[in-house]
Design a protein around this motif. Structure first.
Motif, PDB file in Angstrom:
ATOM      1  N   PHE A   1       0.829  -1.209   0.000  1.00  0.00           N
ATOM      2  CA  PHE A   1       0.000   0.000   0.000  1.00  0.00           C
ATOM      3  C   PHE A   1       0.863   1.259   0.000  1.00  0.00           C
ATOM      4  N   SER A   2       1.918   1.265   0.810  1.00  0.00           N
ATOM      5  CA  SER A   2       2.802   2.434   0.869  1.00  0.00           C
ATOM      6  C   SER A   2       3.504   2.652  -0.464  1.00  0.00           C
ATOM      7  N   GLY A   3       3.927   1.561  -1.093  1.00  0.00           N
ATOM      8  CA  GLY A   3       4.557   1.694  -2.408  1.00  0.00           C
ATOM      9  C   GLY A   3       3.599   2.227  -3.452  1.00  0.00           C
ATOM     10  N   PHE A   4       2.364   1.732  -3.446  1.00  0.00           N
ATOM     11  CA  PHE A   4       1.371   2.219  -4.406  1.00  0.00           C
ATOM     12  C   PHE A   4       1.027   3.684  -4.148  1.00  0.00           C
ATOM     13  N   TYR A   5       0.936   4.045  -2.860  1.00  0.00           N
ATOM     14  CA  TYR A   5       0.677   5.446  -2.514  1.00  0.00           C
ATOM     15  C   TYR A   5       1.817   6.338  -3.002  1.00  0.00           C
ATOM     16  N   SER A   6       3.041   5.827  -2.939  1.00  0.00           N
ATOM     17  CA  SER A   6       4.180   6.592  -3.431  1.00  0.00           C
ATOM     18  C   SER A   6       4.053   6.851  -4.931  1.00  0.00           C
ATOM     19  N   ILE A   7       3.610   5.843  -5.679  1.00  0.00           N
ATOM     20  CA  ILE A   7       3.438   6.016  -7.125  1.00  0.00           C
ATOM     21  C   ILE A   7       2.380   7.068  -7.421  1.00  0.00           C
ATOM     22  N   VAL A   8       1.248   6.976  -6.716  1.00  0.00           N
ATOM     23  CA  VAL A   8       0.172   7.956  -6.918  1.00  0.00           C
ATOM     24  C   VAL A   8       0.654   9.363  -6.559  1.00  0.00           C
ATOM     25  N   SER A   9       1.392   9.490  -5.459  1.00  0.00           N
ATOM     26  CA  SER A   9       1.891  10.807  -5.051  1.00  0.00           C
ATOM     27  C   SER A   9       2.886  11.355  -6.070  1.00  0.00           C
ATOM     28  N   SER A  10       3.713  10.501  -6.663  1.00  0.00           N
ATOM     29  CA  SER A  10       4.661  10.958  -7.681  1.00  0.00           C
ATOM     30  C   SER A  10       3.922  11.498  -8.898  1.00  0.00           C
ATOM     31  N   PHE A  11       2.883  10.794  -9.334  1.00  0.00           N
ATOM     32  CA  PHE A  11       2.108  11.266 -10.476  1.00  0.00           C
ATOM     33  C   PHE A  11       1.403  12.586 -10.179  1.00  0.00           C
ATOM     34  N   ASN A  12       1.050  12.800  -8.923  1.00  0.00           N
ATOM     35  CA  ASN A  12       0.387  14.056  -8.535  1.00  0.00           C
ATOM     36  C   ASN A  12       1.372  15.173  -8.215  1.00  0.00           C
ATOM     37  N   GLY A  13       2.663  14.898  -8.322  1.00  0.00           N
ATOM     38  CA  GLY A  13       3.669  15.927  -8.071  1.00  0.00           C
ATOM     39  C   GLY A  13       4.028  16.112  -6.611  1.00  0.00           C
ATOM     40  N   HIS A  14       3.569  15.224  -5.729  1.00  0.00           N
ATOM     41  CA  HIS A  14       3.883  15.313  -4.303  1.00  0.00           C
ATOM     42  C   HIS A  14       5.096  14.416  -4.018  1.00  0.00           C
ATOM     43  N   PHE A  15       6.262  14.898  -4.409  1.00  0.00           N
ATOM     44  CA  PHE A  15       7.449  14.050  -4.386  1.00  0.00           C
ATOM     45  C   PHE A  15       7.947  13.771  -2.967  1.00  0.00           C
ATOM     46  N   LEU A  16       7.808  14.720  -2.067  1.00  0.00           N
ATOM     47  CA  LEU A  16       8.225  14.485  -0.689  1.00  0.00           C
ATOM     48  C   LEU A  16       7.377  13.407  -0.041  1.00  0.00           C
ATOM     49  N   ALA A  17       6.069  13.460  -0.256  1.00  0.00           N
ATOM     50  CA  ALA A  17       5.182  12.421   0.281  1.00  0.00           C
ATOM     51  C   ALA A  17       5.507  11.066  -0.338  1.00  0.00           C
ATOM     52  N   ALA A  18       5.847  11.059  -1.628  1.00  0.00           N
ATOM     53  CA  ALA A  18       6.210   9.811  -2.298  1.00  0.00           C
ATOM     54  C   ALA A  18       7.473   9.210  -1.689  1.00  0.00           C
ATOM     55  N   ALA A  19       8.449  10.069  -1.386  1.00  0.00           N
ATOM     56  CA  ALA A  19       9.700   9.589  -0.790  1.00  0.00           C
ATOM     57  C   ALA A  19       9.452   9.026   0.609  1.00  0.00           C
TER      58      ALA A  19
ATOM     59  N   ALA B   1       7.009  -1.790  -4.293  1.00  0.00           N
ATOM     60  CA  ALA B   1       7.403  -0.762  -3.327  1.00  0.00           C
ATOM     61  C   ALA B   1       8.836  -0.288  -3.515  1.00  0.00           C
ATOM     62  N   PHE B   2       9.740  -1.194  -3.914  1.00  0.00           N
ATOM     63  CA  PHE B   2      11.158  -0.838  -3.996  1.00  0.00           C
ATOM     64  C   PHE B   2      11.719  -0.917  -5.407  1.00  0.00           C
ATOM     65  N   GLY B   3      10.855  -1.223  -6.371  1.00  0.00           N
ATOM     66  CA  GLY B   3      11.274  -1.235  -7.760  1.00  0.00           C
ATOM     67  C   GLY B   3      10.548  -0.188  -8.580  1.00  0.00           C
ATOM     68  N   VAL B   4       9.232  -0.372  -8.718  1.00  0.00           N
ATOM     69  CA  VAL B   4       8.440   0.532  -9.550  1.00  0.00           C
ATOM     70  C   VAL B   4       8.311   1.907  -8.909  1.00  0.00           C
ATOM     71  N   ALA B   5       7.984   1.945  -7.611  1.00  0.00           N
ATOM     72  CA  ALA B   5       7.770   3.235  -6.938  1.00  0.00           C
ATOM     73  C   ALA B   5       9.008   4.137  -6.971  1.00  0.00           C
ATOM     74  N   PRO B   6      10.212   3.662  -6.610  1.00  0.00           N
ATOM     75  CA  PRO B   6      11.394   4.526  -6.711  1.00  0.00           C
ATOM     76  C   PRO B   6      11.729   4.891  -8.148  1.00  0.00           C
ATOM     77  N   GLY B   7      11.503   3.953  -9.085  1.00  0.00           N
ATOM     78  CA  GLY B   7      11.758   4.265 -10.489  1.00  0.00           C
ATOM     79  C   GLY B   7      10.869   5.385 -10.999  1.00  0.00           C
ATOM     80  N   VAL B   8       9.580   5.325 -10.654  1.00  0.00           N
ATOM     81  CA  VAL B   8       8.648   6.386 -11.052  1.00  0.00           C
ATOM     82  C   VAL B   8       9.015   7.704 -10.373  1.00  0.00           C
ATOM     83  N   LEU B   9       9.360   7.636  -9.089  1.00  0.00           N
ATOM     84  CA  LEU B   9       9.740   8.848  -8.367  1.00  0.00           C
ATOM     85  C   LEU B   9      10.975   9.496  -8.987  1.00  0.00           C
ATOM     86  N   ALA B  10      11.995   8.697  -9.267  1.00  0.00           N
ATOM     87  CA  ALA B  10      13.225   9.237  -9.857  1.00  0.00           C
ATOM     88  C   ALA B  10      12.954   9.850 -11.235  1.00  0.00           C
ATOM     89  N   TYR B  11      12.129   9.176 -12.028  1.00  0.00           N
ATOM     90  CA  TYR B  11      11.852   9.680 -13.375  1.00  0.00           C
ATOM     91  C   TYR B  11      11.073  10.991 -13.345  1.00  0.00           C
TER      92      TYR B  11
END
Length: 259
Positions: free
Chosen positions: A25-43, A81-91
């Motif tokens: 859930f935390s990893g998925f929330y990170s992906i959603v936050s990255s798409f919404n531009g909330h990068f600190l919350a995603a991290a 959580a540790f593959g897709v979410a950080p990759g999306v955040l970094a991109y």
């Protein structure tokens, strides 16, 4: 007599699996936050996922509820959580200006995470037996939660210290993504803190030290977490360099003076 690993069943245990789902859930929330531009919350969400990932395995071992189902579920959730979410955040945070090269770097990180998890699963039983014989519990290659934590804390550190992102930070993160991808699939050894064997007479000192470390990390989390993660990332290459230097050092020759 050799220590053999405990038998693993196919049962589903509620508590460890729910902790694993919390990590997902935390990893998925990170992906959603990255798409919404909330990068600190995603991290922060990635770091929370790492906490749940550490808890589920420890709870499973403490309660004797380790199972094949739980291990497979943990691996799949780690991929998100540790593959897709950080990759999306970094991109989305820093690699977008590089176009194709940016998303290819992010994909390389995701692919390296998948390879790291696949190798870990394939070698799990062999590594457990070897650790039981030698008494050493460490990882081959950088663990993917640590790699994800490095990306997350880098975002937190940059947001806290520099407030805005610039070209230098973009290039730094691009190089960091390539470095983390290499370290995950490398053969560098990284220490594991899951099986810490502390002498009884030193447990109180270690406990006090952990409290002081917690206070230090809570003082400026974006800086202290970034520094702690960076030190762990660098420990693998440093340990490898130390071992190589020891091998190259000539052994002393014992001379017997004959009288």
């Amino acid at each position: 007599m050799e220590n053999t690993p405990q038998p693993v069943t196919n049962r589903m245990y509620i508590v460890p699996c729910m902790l694993t789902i919390c990590s997902l859930f935390s990893g998925f929330y990170s992906i959603v936050s990255s798409f919404n531009g909330h990068f600190l919350a995603a991290a922060i969400a990635i770091l929370v996922a790492a906490v749940f990932d550490g808890l589920d395995g420890r709870v499973a071992r403490m309660t004797g509820s380790t199972s094949t189902f739980g291990m497979e579920l943990d691996s799949l959730c780690d991929m998100v959580a540790f593959g897709v979410a950080p990759g999306v955040l970094a991109y989305l945070w820093a690699l977008t200006p590089y176009g194709r090269y940016g998303w290819l770097a992010a994909f390389l990180y995701v692919a390296a995470t998948a390879l790291r998890l696949a190798r870990f699963n394939a070698q799990a039983i062999e590594n457990t037996r070897a650790a039981a014989r030698s008494g050493h519990h460490d990882f081959t290659g950088l663990p993917c939660p640590a790699a994800a934590g490095m990306i997350a804390t880098s975002v937190m550190f940059s947001t806290h210290v520099f407030k805005t992102t610039d070209t230098v930070q973009h290039i730094t993160l691009l190089l960091l993504v390539y470095l983390l991808s290499y370290l995950m699939v490398s053969t560098h050894r990284y220490p594991s803190f899951k099986h810490m064997d502390i002498a009884r007479e030193k447990r109180f000192q270690v406990f006090v030290g952990l409290i002081l470390l917690l206070i230090l990390m809570a003082s400026e989390p974006p800086i202290t977490l970034f520094a702690a993660t960076l030190l762990y990332i660098l420990s693998g290459p440093l340990i490898a360099a130390r071992v190589r230097l020891r091998r190259k050092k000539p052994e002393p020759v014992n001379r017997i003076d004959l009288q």
